[in-house]
Design a protein around this motif. Structure first.
Motif, PDB file in Angstrom:
ATOM      1  N   VAL A 154       9.475   1.327  -0.459  1.00 54.21           N
ATOM      2  CA  VAL A 154       8.294   2.031  -0.133  1.00 54.21           C
ATOM      3  C   VAL A 154       7.484   1.506   0.864  1.00 54.21           C
ATOM      4  N   TRP A 159       3.964  10.621   2.187  1.00 56.45           N
ATOM      5  CA  TRP A 159       3.532  11.345   1.117  1.00 56.45           C
ATOM      6  C   TRP A 159       4.517  10.607   0.013  1.00 56.45           C
ATOM      7  N   LEU A 160       4.017  10.147  -1.252  1.00 58.46           N
ATOM      8  CA  LEU A 160       4.903   9.386  -2.158  1.00 58.46           C
ATOM      9  C   LEU A 160       4.921  10.306  -3.388  1.00 58.46           C
ATOM     10  N   CYS A 206       7.781   7.426  -7.267  1.00 61.20           N
ATOM     11  CA  CYS A 206       7.356   6.238  -6.094  1.00 61.20           C
ATOM     12  C   CYS A 206       6.182   5.555  -6.418  1.00 61.20           C
ATOM     13  N   CYS A 237       2.894   3.254  -5.820  1.00 62.58           N
ATOM     14  CA  CYS A 237       1.799   3.539  -5.065  1.00 62.58           C
ATOM     15  C   CYS A 237       0.951   2.346  -4.728  1.00 62.58           C
ATOM     16  N   SER A 286      -0.044  -2.411  -4.513  1.00 65.59           N
ATOM     17  CA  SER A 286       1.138  -3.143  -4.992  1.00 65.59           C
ATOM     18  C   SER A 286       1.567  -4.315  -4.375  1.00 65.59           C
ATOM     19  N   GLU A 299       0.359  -0.280   4.397  1.00 69.72           N
ATOM     20  CA  GLU A 299      -0.069   0.641   3.612  1.00 69.72           C
ATOM     21  C   GLU A 299      -1.828   0.971   3.484  1.00 69.72           C
ATOM     22  N   TRP A 305      -1.920   7.703   3.187  1.00 68.22           N
ATOM     23  CA  TRP A 305      -0.775   8.133   2.214  1.00 68.22           C
ATOM     24  C   TRP A 305      -1.620   9.043   0.864  1.00 68.22           C
ATOM     25  N   GLU A 306      -0.814   9.806   0.147  1.00 72.15           N
ATOM     26  CA  GLU A 306      -1.130  10.438  -0.952  1.00 72.15           C
ATOM     27  C   GLU A 306       0.116  10.617  -1.880  1.00 72.15           C
ATOM     28  N   HIS A 307      -0.165  10.622  -3.035  1.00 75.47           N
ATOM     29  CA  HIS A 307       0.895  10.800  -4.050  1.00 75.47           C
ATOM     30  C   HIS A 307       1.168  12.270  -4.326  1.00 75.47           C
TER      31      HIS A 307
END
Length: 176
Positions: free
Chosen positions: A39, A55-56, A60, A62, A65, A76, A81-83
């Motif tokens: 990731v 897009w995670l 995945c 997030c 981390s 990052e 980004w978005e889950h």
């Protein structure tokens, strides 16, 4: 002799400046990528090729981390980004938002990557599958088409982070 450039000579932009750049028309969708290091590598590659978003999906990892940061080296923080819990629901949403959804997978009718050229004015969502099973079949079925990275060796796949780099390079080098 060819002297390596120093980091200070590369003219890199800040994460804030990155977010202010014009949209590229490309997003990366990670379908249940297990490894936080993969990731993180996806973020770093997405930054290098100016993805509009990562897009995670599903399992995945997030941000924040430590494992993602170790590979992403801060990307990052530059790439939005978005889950999304469900990859298939996201693919449906992206298609309705006007994206051409492309699963990177070996299928009966996949397009060899070398034959892919982005169409002017189109937006693309590239879906990359997990390290064991690849892109879910239901997501492949919902995609506009599939791309395959031709390979000559004995293995049938590349590490997902390598695949992301290969596909995004092709997209960038061939886009109008």
């Amino acid at each position: 002799m060819d002297r390596k450039l120093l980091s200070s000579e590369l003219g890199r932009i800040t994460p804030e400046q990155y977010r202010d750049l014009p949209q590229s028309g490309m997003v990366v969708v990670l379908d249940n990528i297990r490894s936080a290091h993969n990731v993180g590598s996806a973020f770093r590659t997405a930054d290098a090729f100016k993805a509009d978003k990562v897009w995670l999906c599903g399992i995945c990892a997030c941000p924040p981390s430590a494992e993602i940061h170790k590979s992403a080296l801060g990307a990052e923080n530059s790439v939005p980004w978005e889950h999304a819990e469900d990859t298939l629901a996201l693919v449906s949403r992206l298609r309705s938002d006007g994206f051409t959804v492309v699963s990177v997978e070996q299928t009966e009718h996949s397009l060899p990557l070398g034959e892919f050229a982005p169409a002017p004015g189109k937006r693309y969502a590239f879906v990359f599958g997990n390290e064991v099973d690849g892109v879910q079949q239901s997501v492949v079925d919902a995609s506009d088409f599939t791309l395959e990275i031709p390979q000559d060796g004995t293995k049938h796949s590349l590490n997902v982070s390598v695949s992301i780099g290969v596909v995004l390079w092709q997209w960038r080098s061939r886009r109008p």
